[in-house]
Design an enzyme around this catalytic site. Sequence first.
Site, PDB file in Angstrom:
ATOM      1  N   ARG A 249      93.583  -6.885  54.441  1.00 39.84           N
ATOM      2  CA  ARG A 249      93.809  -5.900  53.382  1.00 39.84           C
ATOM      3  C   ARG A 249      95.273  -5.859  52.935  1.00 39.84           C
ATOM      4  O   ARG A 249      95.581  -5.675  51.752  1.00 39.84           O
ATOM      5  CB  ARG A 249      93.382  -4.513  53.876  1.00 39.84           C
ATOM      6  CG  ARG A 249      93.431  -3.460  52.805  1.00 39.84           C
ATOM      7  CD  ARG A 249      92.709  -2.196  53.234  1.00 39.84           C
ATOM      8  NE  ARG A 249      92.586  -1.242  52.138  1.00 39.84           N
ATOM      9  CZ  ARG A 249      93.041   0.007  52.205  1.00 39.84           C
ATOM     10  NH1 ARG A 249      93.639   0.447  53.305  1.00 39.84           N
ATOM     11  NH2 ARG A 249      92.885   0.814  51.184  1.00 39.84           N
TER      12      ARG A 249
ATOM     13  N   HIS B  42      96.649  -6.024  49.182  1.00 38.25           N
ATOM     14  CA  HIS B  42      97.486  -4.993  48.561  1.00 38.25           C
ATOM     15  C   HIS B  42      98.873  -5.526  48.213  1.00 38.25           C
ATOM     16  O   HIS B  42      99.569  -4.936  47.395  1.00 38.25           O
ATOM     17  CB  HIS B  42      97.569  -3.753  49.457  1.00 38.25           C
ATOM     18  CG  HIS B  42      96.349  -2.876  49.361  1.00 38.25           C
ATOM     19  ND1 HIS B  42      96.385  -1.503  49.448  1.00 38.25           N
ATOM     20  CD2 HIS B  42      95.044  -3.198  49.166  1.00 38.25           C
ATOM     21  CE1 HIS B  42      95.159  -1.014  49.306  1.00 38.25           C
ATOM     22  NE2 HIS B  42      94.327  -2.023  49.148  1.00 38.25           N
TER      23      HIS B  42
ATOM     24  N   ASN C 294      97.490   3.524  49.296  1.00 36.39           N
ATOM     25  CA  ASN C 294      98.145   2.983  50.490  1.00 36.39           C
ATOM     26  C   ASN C 294      98.478   4.036  51.545  1.00 36.39           C
ATOM     27  O   ASN C 294      98.510   3.736  52.747  1.00 36.39           O
ATOM     28  CB  ASN C 294      99.468   2.287  50.113  1.00 36.39           C
ATOM     29  CG  ASN C 294      99.267   0.923  49.480  1.00 36.39           C
ATOM     30  OD1 ASN C 294      98.227   0.280  49.670  1.00 36.39           O
ATOM     31  ND2 ASN C 294     100.260   0.464  48.728  1.00 36.39           N
TER      32      ASN C 294
ATOM     33  N   HIS D 228      84.897  -6.153  53.391  1.00 37.86           N
ATOM     34  CA  HIS D 228      84.470  -4.875  53.976  1.00 37.86           C
ATOM     35  C   HIS D 228      83.344  -5.089  54.993  1.00 37.86           C
ATOM     36  O   HIS D 228      82.713  -4.141  55.424  1.00 37.86           O
ATOM     37  CB  HIS D 228      84.031  -3.888  52.881  1.00 37.86           C
ATOM     38  CG  HIS D 228      85.158  -3.375  52.039  1.00 37.86           C
ATOM     39  ND1 HIS D 228      84.986  -2.504  50.994  1.00 37.86           N
ATOM     40  CD2 HIS D 228      86.495  -3.610  52.096  1.00 37.86           C
ATOM     41  CE1 HIS D 228      86.162  -2.220  50.437  1.00 37.86           C
ATOM     42  NE2 HIS D 228      87.094  -2.889  51.089  1.00 37.86           N
TER      43      HIS D 228
HETATM   44  C1  HEM Z   1      86.903  -3.928  44.972  1.00 42.52           C
HETATM   45  C2  HEM Z   1      87.765  -2.949  45.109  1.00 42.52           C
HETATM   46  C3  HEM Z   1      88.150  -2.367  46.431  1.00 42.52           C
HETATM   47  C4  HEM Z   1      88.222  -1.050  46.730  1.00 42.52           C
HETATM   48  C5  HEM Z   1      87.957   0.111  45.784  1.00 42.52           C
HETATM   49  C6  HEM Z   1      88.603  -0.944  48.112  1.00 42.52           C
HETATM   50  C7  HEM Z   1      88.820   0.243  48.774  1.00 42.52           C
HETATM   51  C8  HEM Z   1      89.008   0.369  50.128  1.00 42.52           C
HETATM   52  C9  HEM Z   1      89.106   1.613  50.829  1.00 42.52           C
HETATM   53  C10 HEM Z   1      89.045   2.996  50.195  1.00 42.52           C
HETATM   54  C11 HEM Z   1      89.250   1.329  52.151  1.00 42.52           C
HETATM   55  C12 HEM Z   1      89.409   2.343  53.285  1.00 42.52           C
HETATM   56  C13 HEM Z   1      90.859   2.785  53.280  1.00 42.52           C
HETATM   57  C14 HEM Z   1      91.118   4.032  54.085  1.00 42.52           C
HETATM   58  O1  HEM Z   1      90.235   4.623  54.674  1.00 42.52           O
HETATM   59  O2  HEM Z   1      92.274   4.422  54.122  1.00 42.52           O
HETATM   60  C15 HEM Z   1      89.261  -0.097  52.272  1.00 42.52           C
HETATM   61  C16 HEM Z   1      89.401  -0.781  53.462  1.00 42.52           C
HETATM   62  C17 HEM Z   1      89.479  -2.151  53.550  1.00 42.52           C
HETATM   63  N1  HEM Z   1      89.551  -3.023  52.496  1.00 42.52           N
HETATM   64 FE1  HEM Z   1      89.093  -2.620  50.583  1.00 42.52          FE
HETATM   65  N2  HEM Z   1      88.750  -2.191  48.637  1.00 42.52           N
HETATM   66  C18 HEM Z   1      88.497  -3.094  47.650  1.00 42.52           C
HETATM   67  C19 HEM Z   1      88.601  -4.461  47.745  1.00 42.52           C
HETATM   68  C20 HEM Z   1      89.066  -5.121  48.861  1.00 42.52           C
HETATM   69  C21 HEM Z   1      89.470  -6.490  48.888  1.00 42.52           C
HETATM   70  C22 HEM Z   1      89.518  -7.416  47.675  1.00 42.52           C
HETATM   71  C23 HEM Z   1      89.834  -6.769  50.175  1.00 42.52           C
HETATM   72  C24 HEM Z   1      90.375  -8.041  50.775  1.00 42.52           C
HETATM   73  C25 HEM Z   1      90.304  -9.211  50.218  1.00 42.52           C
HETATM   74  C26 HEM Z   1      89.637  -5.566  50.938  1.00 42.52           C
HETATM   75  C27 HEM Z   1      89.824  -5.449  52.286  1.00 42.52           C
HETATM   76  C28 HEM Z   1      89.655  -4.287  53.008  1.00 42.52           C
HETATM   77  C29 HEM Z   1      89.614  -4.231  54.445  1.00 42.52           C
HETATM   78  C30 HEM Z   1      89.627  -5.437  55.373  1.00 42.52           C
HETATM   79  C31 HEM Z   1      89.527  -2.889  54.791  1.00 42.52           C
HETATM   80  C32 HEM Z   1      89.540  -2.285  56.207  1.00 42.52           C
HETATM   81  C33 HEM Z   1      90.986  -2.099  56.609  1.00 42.52           C
HETATM   82  C34 HEM Z   1      91.231  -1.551  57.991  1.00 42.52           C
HETATM   83  O3  HEM Z   1      90.303  -1.315  58.777  1.00 42.52           O
HETATM   84  O4  HEM Z   1      92.419  -1.362  58.315  1.00 42.52           O
HETATM   85  N3  HEM Z   1      89.203  -4.584  50.117  1.00 42.52           N
HETATM   86  N4  HEM Z   1      89.124  -0.668  51.035  1.00 42.52           N
END
Ligand code: HEM
Length: 332
Positions: A76, A80, A108, A207
């Site tokens: 992630r 970002h 973030n 995800h």
């Molecule tokens: C399509 C639009 C996307 C949205 C709206 C989105 C939104 C989010 C949100 C809200 C979270 C949880 C954050 C939190 O609870 O603080 C999350 C976690 C995560 N996102 Fe996304 N995301 C998107 C696309 C992506 C992409 C493109 C990637 C990587 C290529 C990604 C990788 C991840 C990962 C791996 C997590 C878990 C992080 C952790 O456990 O530390 N996401 N995302």
Amino acid sequence: MVSSSVVENYVSCCSLASRVFAVVVMVVLLLSSASQAQLSSDTFYAKTCPKALSTIRTTIRTAIARERRMAASLIRLHFHDCFVQGCDASVLLDNSTTVASEKFVLQNNNSVRGFEVIEQAKSAVEKLCPGVVSCADILAVAARDASEYVGGPSWTVKLGRRDSTNGSPSLANRDLPRFTDSLDSLISLFKTKDLSARDMVALSGSHTIGQARCVTFRDRIYNGSNIDAGFASTRRRNCPATDGDSNLAPLDLVTPNSFDNNYFKNLLQKKGLLESDQVLFSGDSTDNIVLEYSRNPSTFSSDFASAMVKMGDIEPLTGSAGIIRTVCNRVN
Ligand code: HEM
Ligand SMILES: *[C@@H]1O[C@H](CO)[C@@H](O)[C@H](O)[C@H]1NC(C)=O
Ligand SMILES: *[C@@H]1O[C@H](CO)[C@@H](O)[C@H](O)[C@H]1NC(C)=O
Ligand SMILES: *[C@@H]1O[C@H](CO)[C@@H](O)[C@H](O)[C@H]1NC(C)=O
């Protein structure tokens, strides 16, 4: 100079058709090298820091062995980084007199993590070859190593990114997606980064690992439509309606620590955790892609790998642009 004399040599020898052809070829070559600040192959540090990649890998693997979620957090972090003024490690910068940090924008704040692991990799590499390997490249390599370590695809990481000297909270706020975004907004946002709807769906497949905070899925589990009732009720247990904002739940309820295609299978059952997950399968234009990935893990794997390479290509600083930071959270 070299290029134009090559053209002249061609022109002096041949038929009009091949002269025109030669000129067209040269112009295309010149334009393509001028218009894109291009990354180099994975051998970019072969001479200047031959152990860079193996050193980063060791640090990343050690960190994930200690805490499995770190794989998700590192993937992630690269995302970002790349979506905000390109893959330039801007996401890593702290506030200072010259820098406005991106860490505090809504998408973030209290959410992105893994900074200390990137700093560990950086300091290990700095000991071997000071001032050579950029933080932006470390982020890209870390994301690949993380995916590989938790059973996801691997790919060849292009290198040669350099680091920014500033961050941009306003661009971060504008360009990082939100869990409340509609499918159309997500598609057009990714399009501004040269990523297709298919790339967007594949990348969202990350995800399949990691966690989200209650505050990001509360509305959906209490008031959402298009959600499995049993799933919603299970998630409400650890995400009270008015409390527990930072309580975590896995983004993939089936295999939260393995990189597989269960994320897409969950969407078919209306068990996407975030609203922005479920919109990918909601009777709209991306349904067929979700279906395909749910049935065919190897297609998902290879599409994910190519989309990560494309994402890693977003507006890099190369050549003499930017700097090589000594530590990743501030400018030299
Ligand atoms: C399509 C639009 C996307 C949205 C709206 C989105 C939104 C989010 C949100 C809200 C979270 C949880 C954050 C939190 O609870 O603080 C999350 C976690 C995560 N996102 Fe996304 N995301 C998107 C696309 C992506 C992409 C493109 C990637 C990587 C290529 C990604 C990788 C991840 C990962 C791996 C997590 C878990 C992080 C952790 O456990 O530390 N996401 N995302
Ligand atoms: C960093 O600076 C931004 C404004 O650029 C501000 O909103 C934020 O509160 C600051 N954070 C810290 C921890 O100083
Ligand atoms: C970031 O989160 C902290 C709580 O940890 C909060 O005090 C601060 O206001 C938040 N910053 C922004 C810009 O929302
Ligand atoms: C659910 O929606 C109602 C009506 O809009 C609202 O009053 C309530 O705060 C929402 N609950 C949650 C947990 O989002």
